[in-house]
Design an enzyme around this catalytic site. Structure first.
Site, PDB file in Angstrom:
ATOM      1  CE  LYS A  36      20.474  26.710  -5.560  1.00 12.66           C
ATOM      2  NZ  LYS A  36      21.193  27.291  -4.392  1.00 12.66           N
ATOM      3  N   GLY A  37      19.384  20.060  -5.215  1.00 10.86           N
ATOM      4  CA  GLY A  37      18.765  18.830  -4.746  1.00 10.86           C
ATOM      5  C   GLY A  37      19.194  18.431  -3.350  1.00 10.86           C
ATOM      6  N   GLY A  38      20.007  19.239  -2.702  1.00  6.76           N
ATOM      7  CA  GLY A  38      20.444  18.926  -1.350  1.00  6.76           C
ATOM      8  C   GLY A  38      21.711  18.092  -1.296  1.00  6.76           C
ATOM      9  CB  THR A  39      24.209  17.171  -3.814  1.00  9.89           C
ATOM     10  OG1 THR A  39      24.305  18.490  -4.362  1.00  9.89           O
ATOM     11  CG2 THR A  39      23.306  16.325  -4.686  1.00  9.89           C
ATOM     12  NE  ARG A  40      28.740  21.944  -0.704  1.00 10.26           N
ATOM     13  CZ  ARG A  40      30.051  21.746  -0.837  1.00 10.26           C
ATOM     14  NH1 ARG A  40      30.739  21.197   0.145  1.00 10.26           N
ATOM     15  NH2 ARG A  40      30.676  22.076  -1.942  1.00 10.26           N
TER      16      ARG A  40
END
Ligand SMILES: Nc1ncnc2c1ncn2[C@@H]1O[C@H](COP(=O)(O)OS(=O)(=O)O)[C@@H](OP(=O)(O)O)[C@H]1O
Length: 197
Positions: A162-166
């Site tokens: 949920k760190g925004g890697t996607r």
């Protein structure tokens, strides 16, 4: 019997004729050498400005073809050569080192891999490496690669869940020079023990 001509006397007719021929010969020789020099310089110049080579593998498949790694205006467009040279560096083959990866990260997650394989055709994020990931069972880095090629990715996205890697992956995928995998391999947190083979 004629006396010898005094010094400063007018030369005979045969003497200026030979000098004239000699001068013409020298003039022609100089012209020939100058022409050869100019031709040599032009040949050197043309050799230096020869068209860029795109990619190293794949033979002539993508060389000269529109798309990845080829200047937009065509391979013969001089204005696009610097950009093509930069792209050529991007598409060069990276050797596959035979060693184990570093220790796994604590509390870290491998979110995605970014790679730019040489000579890959197709749209970014399309059916290339992405489809290999989808069809190959997890556990090896070979799933990141097309068949017959072995190379490590040139960039790895690492981040917590949920760190925004996607989102970062999708933004990078938009770039035409980035070939991103379709699925997150989770190598370090799931397949690290199996190694790189
Ligand atoms: N720029 C930016 N700003 C704020 N929030 C953002 C941003 N980019 C991604 N997101 C939110 O991050 C969540 C997805 O993170 P990941 O892609 O790392 O998720 S995953 O762990 O890989 O599944 C997901 O949140 P949730 O929808 O709550 O799951 C995204 O909405």
């Amino acid at each position: 019997m004629a006396p010898p001509a005094p010094a400063g006397a007018h030369p005979t007719s045969a003497e200026p004729l030979s000098r004239s021929i000699f001068r013409k010969f020298l003039l022609m020789l100089c012209s020939l050498l100058t022409s050869l020099y100019v031709f040599y310089c032009l040949a050197e110049r043309c050799q230096t400005l020869s068209g860029p080579v795109v990619g190293r593998s794949g033979g002539g498949k993508e060389a000269g073809a529109p798309g990845r790694g080829v200047p937009a205006g065509g391979p013969g467009e001089p204005a696009a050569w610097p950009a093509a040279a930069r792209r050529k560096r991007l598409l060069q083959v990276q050797p596959w080192p035979r060693r184990r990866p570093p220790a796994p990260l604590e509390d870290g997650e491998v979110a995605a891999w970014e790679e730019e394989p040489p000579g890959l055709a197709g749209s970014p994020g399309g059916s290339g490496a992405g489809s290999s990931v989808a069809e190959t069972p997890p556990g090896t880095l070979a799933l990141l690669l097309d068949e017959g090629s072995k190379q490590l990715p040139q960039a790895i996205i690492i981040g917590v869940k949920k760190g925004g890697t996607r989102a970062l992956l999708e933004f990078l995928r938009v770039h035409p020079d980035v070939r991103a995998v379709g699925a997150e391999p989770h190598f370090f947190d799931r397949s690290y023990d199996k190694g790189l083979a």
